[in-house]
Design a protein around this motif. Structure first.
Motif, PDB file in Angstrom:
ATOM      1  N   ASP A 418       0.888  -1.169   0.000  1.00 45.11           N
ATOM      2  CA  ASP A 418       0.000   0.000   0.000  1.00 45.11           C
ATOM      3  C   ASP A 418       0.921   1.212   0.000  1.00 45.11           C
ATOM      4  O   ASP A 418       1.556   1.518   1.002  1.00 45.11           O
ATOM      5  CB  ASP A 418      -0.890  -0.049   1.244  1.00 45.11           C
ATOM      6  CG  ASP A 418      -1.755   1.193   1.396  1.00 45.11           C
ATOM      7  OD1 ASP A 418      -1.688   2.092   0.534  1.00 45.11           O
ATOM      8  OD2 ASP A 418      -2.509   1.268   2.389  1.00 45.11           O
ATOM      9  N   THR A 419       1.009   1.881  -1.166  1.00 45.71           N
ATOM     10  CA  THR A 419       2.036   2.902  -1.371  1.00 45.71           C
ATOM     11  C   THR A 419       1.472   4.304  -1.200  1.00 45.71           C
ATOM     12  O   THR A 419       0.591   4.712  -1.947  1.00 45.71           O
ATOM     13  CB  THR A 419       2.624   2.772  -2.789  1.00 45.71           C
ATOM     14  OG1 THR A 419       1.571   2.997  -3.744  1.00 45.71           O
ATOM     15  CG2 THR A 419       3.208   1.377  -3.023  1.00 45.71           C
ATOM     16  N   GLN A 422       2.619  11.205  -3.588  1.00 43.54           N
ATOM     17  CA  GLN A 422       1.861  12.301  -4.211  1.00 43.54           C
ATOM     18  C   GLN A 422       2.538  12.756  -5.507  1.00 43.54           C
ATOM     19  O   GLN A 422       3.719  12.493  -5.711  1.00 43.54           O
ATOM     20  CB  GLN A 422       1.846  13.511  -3.259  1.00 43.54           C
ATOM     21  CG  GLN A 422       1.386  13.208  -1.869  1.00 43.54           C
ATOM     22  CD  GLN A 422       1.475  14.436  -0.986  1.00 43.54           C
ATOM     23  OE1 GLN A 422       2.556  14.954  -0.747  1.00 43.54           O
ATOM     24  NE2 GLN A 422       0.338  14.909  -0.508  1.00 43.54           N
ATOM     25  N   THR A 423       1.768  13.473  -6.317  1.00 43.31           N
ATOM     26  CA  THR A 423       2.343  14.091  -7.513  1.00 43.31           C
ATOM     27  C   THR A 423       3.618  14.853  -7.123  1.00 43.31           C
ATOM     28  O   THR A 423       4.632  14.786  -7.816  1.00 43.31           O
ATOM     29  CB  THR A 423       1.323  15.076  -8.126  1.00 43.31           C
ATOM     30  OG1 THR A 423       0.109  14.366  -8.371  1.00 43.31           O
ATOM     31  CG2 THR A 423       1.827  15.670  -9.424  1.00 43.31           C
ATOM     32  N   ASP A 507      -1.941  15.933   3.972  1.00 45.99           N
ATOM     33  CA  ASP A 507      -2.675  14.783   4.515  1.00 45.99           C
ATOM     34  C   ASP A 507      -2.598  14.764   6.039  1.00 45.99           C
ATOM     35  O   ASP A 507      -1.611  15.207   6.614  1.00 45.99           O
ATOM     36  CB  ASP A 507      -2.061  13.462   4.017  1.00 45.99           C
ATOM     37  CG  ASP A 507      -2.527  13.092   2.620  1.00 45.99           C
ATOM     38  OD1 ASP A 507      -3.695  13.366   2.287  1.00 45.99           O
ATOM     39  OD2 ASP A 507      -1.731  12.529   1.862  1.00 45.99           O
ATOM     40  N   ARG A 522      -7.128  13.936   3.291  1.00 48.64           N
ATOM     41  CA  ARG A 522      -6.681  15.316   3.124  1.00 48.64           C
ATOM     42  C   ARG A 522      -7.209  16.204   4.242  1.00 48.64           C
ATOM     43  O   ARG A 522      -8.315  16.021   4.728  1.00 48.64           O
ATOM     44  CB  ARG A 522      -7.190  15.866   1.785  1.00 48.64           C
ATOM     45  CG  ARG A 522      -6.742  15.103   0.558  1.00 48.64           C
ATOM     46  CD  ARG A 522      -5.306  15.245   0.227  1.00 48.64           C
ATOM     47  NE  ARG A 522      -4.895  16.631   0.042  1.00 48.64           N
ATOM     48  CZ  ARG A 522      -3.716  16.979  -0.484  1.00 48.64           C
ATOM     49  NH1 ARG A 522      -2.854  16.064  -0.889  1.00 48.64           N
ATOM     50  NH2 ARG A 522      -3.407  18.231  -0.611  1.00 48.64           N
ATOM     51  N   ARG A 533      -7.393  13.500  -7.712  1.00 47.75           N
ATOM     52  CA  ARG A 533      -7.405  14.674  -6.848  1.00 47.75           C
ATOM     53  C   ARG A 533      -8.193  15.799  -7.478  1.00 47.75           C
ATOM     54  O   ARG A 533      -7.949  16.166  -8.610  1.00 47.75           O
ATOM     55  CB  ARG A 533      -5.979  15.164  -6.677  1.00 47.75           C
ATOM     56  CG  ARG A 533      -5.368  14.701  -5.419  1.00 47.75           C
ATOM     57  CD  ARG A 533      -3.903  14.990  -5.474  1.00 47.75           C
ATOM     58  NE  ARG A 533      -3.611  16.369  -5.100  1.00 47.75           N
ATOM     59  CZ  ARG A 533      -2.377  16.788  -4.860  1.00 47.75           C
ATOM     60  NH1 ARG A 533      -1.370  15.970  -4.984  1.00 47.75           N
ATOM     61  NH2 ARG A 533      -2.152  18.025  -4.511  1.00 47.75           N
TER      62      ARG A 533
HETATM   63  C1  WTA Z   1      -3.839  10.238  -1.400  1.00 51.34           C
HETATM   64  C2  WTA Z   1      -1.122   9.840  -6.249  1.00 51.34           C
HETATM   65  C3  WTA Z   1      -3.827   6.867   1.454  1.00 51.34           C
HETATM   66  C4  WTA Z   1      -3.298  11.229  -0.385  1.00 51.34           C
HETATM   67  C5  WTA Z   1       0.132   8.966  -6.135  1.00 51.34           C
HETATM   68  C6  WTA Z   1      -2.319  12.056  -1.187  1.00 51.34           C
HETATM   69  C7  WTA Z   1      -3.199   8.014  -0.432  1.00 51.34           C
HETATM   70  C8  WTA Z   1      -2.994  12.120  -2.541  1.00 51.34           C
HETATM   71  C9  WTA Z   1      -2.374   6.932  -0.825  1.00 51.34           C
HETATM   72  C10 WTA Z   1      -2.003  12.299  -3.658  1.00 51.34           C
HETATM   73  C11 WTA Z   1      -2.344   5.780   0.014  1.00 51.34           C
HETATM   74  C12 WTA Z   1      -2.216   8.519  -2.291  1.00 51.34           C
HETATM   75  N1  WTA Z   1      -3.078   5.798   1.142  1.00 51.34           N
HETATM   76  N2  WTA Z   1      -3.918   7.969   0.700  1.00 51.34           N
HETATM   77  N3  WTA Z   1      -1.618   4.697  -0.284  1.00 51.34           N
HETATM   78  N4  WTA Z   1      -1.778   7.287  -1.983  1.00 51.34           N
HETATM   79  N5  WTA Z   1      -3.083   8.972  -1.367  1.00 51.34           N
HETATM   80  O1  WTA Z   1      -1.050  13.577  -6.228  1.00 51.34           O
HETATM   81  O2  WTA Z   1      -4.363  12.020   0.087  1.00 51.34           O
HETATM   82  O3  WTA Z   1      -2.782  12.100  -7.348  1.00 51.34           O
HETATM   83  O4  WTA Z   1      -2.112  13.348  -0.654  1.00 51.34           O
HETATM   84  O5  WTA Z   1      -0.756  11.162  -6.204  1.00 51.34           O
HETATM   85  O6  WTA Z   1      -3.666  10.856  -2.668  1.00 51.34           O
HETATM   86  O7  WTA Z   1      -2.650  12.180  -4.903  1.00 51.34           O
HETATM   87  P1  WTA Z   1      -1.835  12.308  -6.246  1.00 51.34           P
END
Ligand code: WTA
Length: 651
Positions: A418-419, A422-423, A507, A522, A533
């Motif tokens: 479970d990774t 974020q962007t 987060d 968030r 997002r």
């Molecule tokens: C959420 C996607 C819980 C989180 C790679 C983050 C997650 C936002 C997880 C980023 C996870 C991403 N568990 N929440 N494994 N992975 N998030 O920029 O809120 O599209 O801040 O990147 O997704 O979304 P982004």
């Protein structure tokens, strides 16, 4: 923090199941023991320059860097003095080895057509397209927009940009013409690469016509390249629009990769923030390619013979980092699928896994929840025994979905990573190491080497275990964003001004007594709809731009499949509103932003609940949208009857 978030916290607080990796998996894993992990993690924390300097030896350098890290957050410079090229690292390097004829990209189109590109094939196509870009006047430092379906030409175009040092800006195909125009303008893009259309559930998604519309408002764009994908009718404008296949006919397959500075801008990727305007997250060459390369190796345990499949769209960061750059930098075989998971039926993903004997599968909780709903009969019809590792990304995974993934897809035999990332972070920050970490359903477990997180209060004080707070990073890491394109002040303001000296992720999270992290969602005005997002402010300002609307407030509410859905409270300039107007407003949002932002509910209201100082009470609106009783404090509410009326405005 919304009350549904606290409910999630409740449920994750109760989660005590532990799933250690099997001895067989650990034995062969790239990182195979807790001691090895701790050694790497401690070294990266205490001697980051030495650590990352050593890791960087995994890359090809035209010229080695002089220093590993200069400066501190927010303004860091990595690998100064080095000369490097991301495309060379993803492609050319492998040609010098036996990988020359190894499959780099295995592609399957939605209608069932397929293509396999070996590293040698990829090299030839990339070099040719890089020459095409040069012919169209693109030079090092220019920006190029890619608005394409999930076809090999998208990966080829990305790598061709990287090869000549042009910065790509990929826009997800679900965004509207207006969104494309905004991004073209912000990035001052010179060229747009697109296709006639793409396939989605058997229908054509028009792309070129959206580009045509966007160009009326994108004065910087000089040329458009169009891939013929579906054969859809398109209008081609003389001296502006060119067919990909025609341009590729008479260019050479020789094109040197440009020797670029380590901090040369590799790509811009727009993402939603807590204000209306999308943010152009900028990633640079060396740090990004190093981060994606190492994390692919650590987290996905990539091995030479693996067939690896990430189901994301390349229009999102997951596709950038874990379909293209990370796997290819490791010389891996990456699978790319064009279409929907339920076309021609709900078994498509499992059919693909069986057909290509996929070993590593990386998808999103929103997809997993849909699979559960469609029924176990679909995966059960296929042989999934090639799978050895499963991944999840994009949003918190609920423990039911986790357990289903573990049992039905993994046959209780595959570690789940479970990774969390974020962007902005460019690569995975927190995740189990599949050969080391005993997983707990719903926790992204521990930080990877080089990642030093903390949980702090609003005032910036470190919190004790099990206290929910804000998630921050206390040390820089190579693949972090360097700026928001054209707006460095906003970059500092958004990520580095809330908590002194730290990167603020946006987060909420908690750390348990075993040092495991649990993401709580968030804490800003960003919502996560099907793992995408979205800024509530962006939807609000779009609604407010409609002539009938006086004011709008947009909140997320829990949704069985999407994670969160979009509820819009709207007050009108005159009249009570109608179903037709609801539809019109939904269409307006789709048109302005794109289908992914389409509201699930529009509720007309005579007024919005506001505090005496005039702030919209979003917490209250979230509760109303979720169908909850108002548990919070409403004593500051201006007019209580507003709430009673809102509850009746369902629809
Ligand atoms: C959420 C996607 C819980 C989180 C790679 C983050 C997650 C936002 C997880 C980023 C996870 C991403 N568990 N929440 N494994 N992975 N998030 O920029 O809120 O599209 O801040 O990147 O997704 O979304 P982004």
């Amino acid at each position: 923090m919304s009350s549904e978030t606290s409910e999630n916290i409740e449920s994750v607080l109760k989660e005590t199941r532990l799933f250690p990796p099997s001895a067989e998996f650990s034995e062969l894993a790239n990182i195979s023991s807790e001691e090895q992990y701790l050694e790497l993690w401690n070294k990266a924390k205490d001697q980051p320059a030495e650590f990352w300097g050593e890791m960087a030896e995994n890359l090809h350098w035209f010229k080695k860097f002089d220093t590993v890290l200069e400066g501190d957050m927010p303004n860091t410079k990595w690998f100064s003095g080095g000369k490097i090229n991301a495309c060379y690292n993803c492609v050319d390097r492998h040609l010098l080895t036996w990988r020359k004829n190894k499959a780099a990209i295995i592609w399957e189109g939605e209608p069932g057509d397929t293509r396999v590109l070996t590293y040698q094939d990829l090299h030839r196509e990339v070099c040719k397209f890089a020459n095409v870009l040069k012919k169209l006047g693109v030079t090092t430092g220019d920006r190029v927009t890619l608005y394409m379906p999930m076809i090999p030409e998208l990966a080829i175009a990305m790598l061709a940009c990287a090869r000549i040092g042009a910065t790509h800006s990929i826009i997800f195909g679900g965004f509207s013409a207006d969104a494309v125009a905004d991004r073209n303008n912000d990035a001052e893009a010179k060229v747009v690469i697109t296709a006639d259309a793409g396939w989605r559930r058997g229908k054509e998604v028009p792309l070129k016509s959206a580009v045509d519309d966007s160009l009326e408002k994108s004065p910087t764009v000089e040329k458009v390249v169009v891939v013929r994908r579906t054969g859809a009718d398109v209008t081609m404008v003389d001296d502006r629009d060119y067919w990909w296949h025609e341009l590729m006919e008479d260019v050479s397959a020789d094109c040197e990769a440009v020797e670029l500075e380590s901090e040369h801008p590799l790509f811009i990727l727009y993402t939603s923030g807590s204000t209306g305007k999308p943010k152009g997250v900028l990633h640079t060459t060396a740090g990004y390619i190093l981060g994606t390369q190492m994390t692919s190796r650590w987290v996905f345990d990539l091995k030479e013979e693996d067939t690896y499949w990430c189901t994301a769209d390349i229009g999102w960061v997951t596709g950038h980092s874990y379909i293209v750059y990370g796997p290819l930098a490791n010389g891996a075989t990456t699978l790319m699928y064009e279409g929907a998971p339920n076309w021609p039926d709900e078994g498509r993903f499992w059919e693909i896994i069986e057909k290509y004997q996929v070993n590593i599968f990386y998808t999103a909780p929103t997809a997993i929840r849909a699979f559960i709903k469609w029924g176990d009969e679909y995966p059960k019809k296929h042989d999934l025994s090639s799978l050895r590792l499963l991944g999840s990304v994009g949003e918190p995974i609920n423990s039911d979905a986790w357990m289903w993934y573990h049992k039905v897809i993994g046959n209780e035999n595959c570690p789940i990573v479970d990774t969390w990332w974020q962007t902005e972070t460019g690569s995975i920050m927190m995740s189990p190491l599949p050969g080391v970490t005993a997983t707990k359903p719903g926790s992204c477990t521990k930080p990877l080497p080089g990642v030093v997180p903390d949980i702090v209060s609003e005032e910036g004080n470190s919190l004790d275990d099990n206290q929910g707070g804000l998630l921050v990073m206390t040390q820089p890491w190579p693949s972090m964003l360097r700026t928001l394109y054209g707006d460095h002040d906003r970059f500092i303001e958004t990520y580095f001004s809330k908590i002194e000296g730290c990167y603020f992720a946006g987060d909420g999270a908690r750390r348990d007594e075993d040092g495991y992290y649990w993401i709580m969602g968030r804490v800003d005005d960003v919502i996560n709809v099907s793992g995408h997002r979205l800024s509530t402010m962006e939807v609000e300002s779009t609604l407010a731009s409609h002539e009938a609307v006086a004011e709008a407030a947009v909140v997320g509410y829990p949704h069985e499949l999407k994670g969160e859905a979009i509820c819009c409270f709207v007050t009108l300039k005159k009249g009570d509103g109608s179903d037709e107007l609801k539809q019109e407003l939904k269409n307006h949002v789709r048109h302005q932003i794109g289908a992914i932002a389409s509201p699930d509910q529009i509720r007309f209201a005579a007024a919005l609940p506001k505090t005496r100082s005039g702030k919209i009470m979003r917490r209250l609106l979230r509760d109303i949208a979720a169908g909850k009783e108002q548990v919070g404090d409403t004593t500051t509410l201006e007019d209580y009857t507003v709430v009673a009326n809102l509850k009746d405005s369902e629809g």
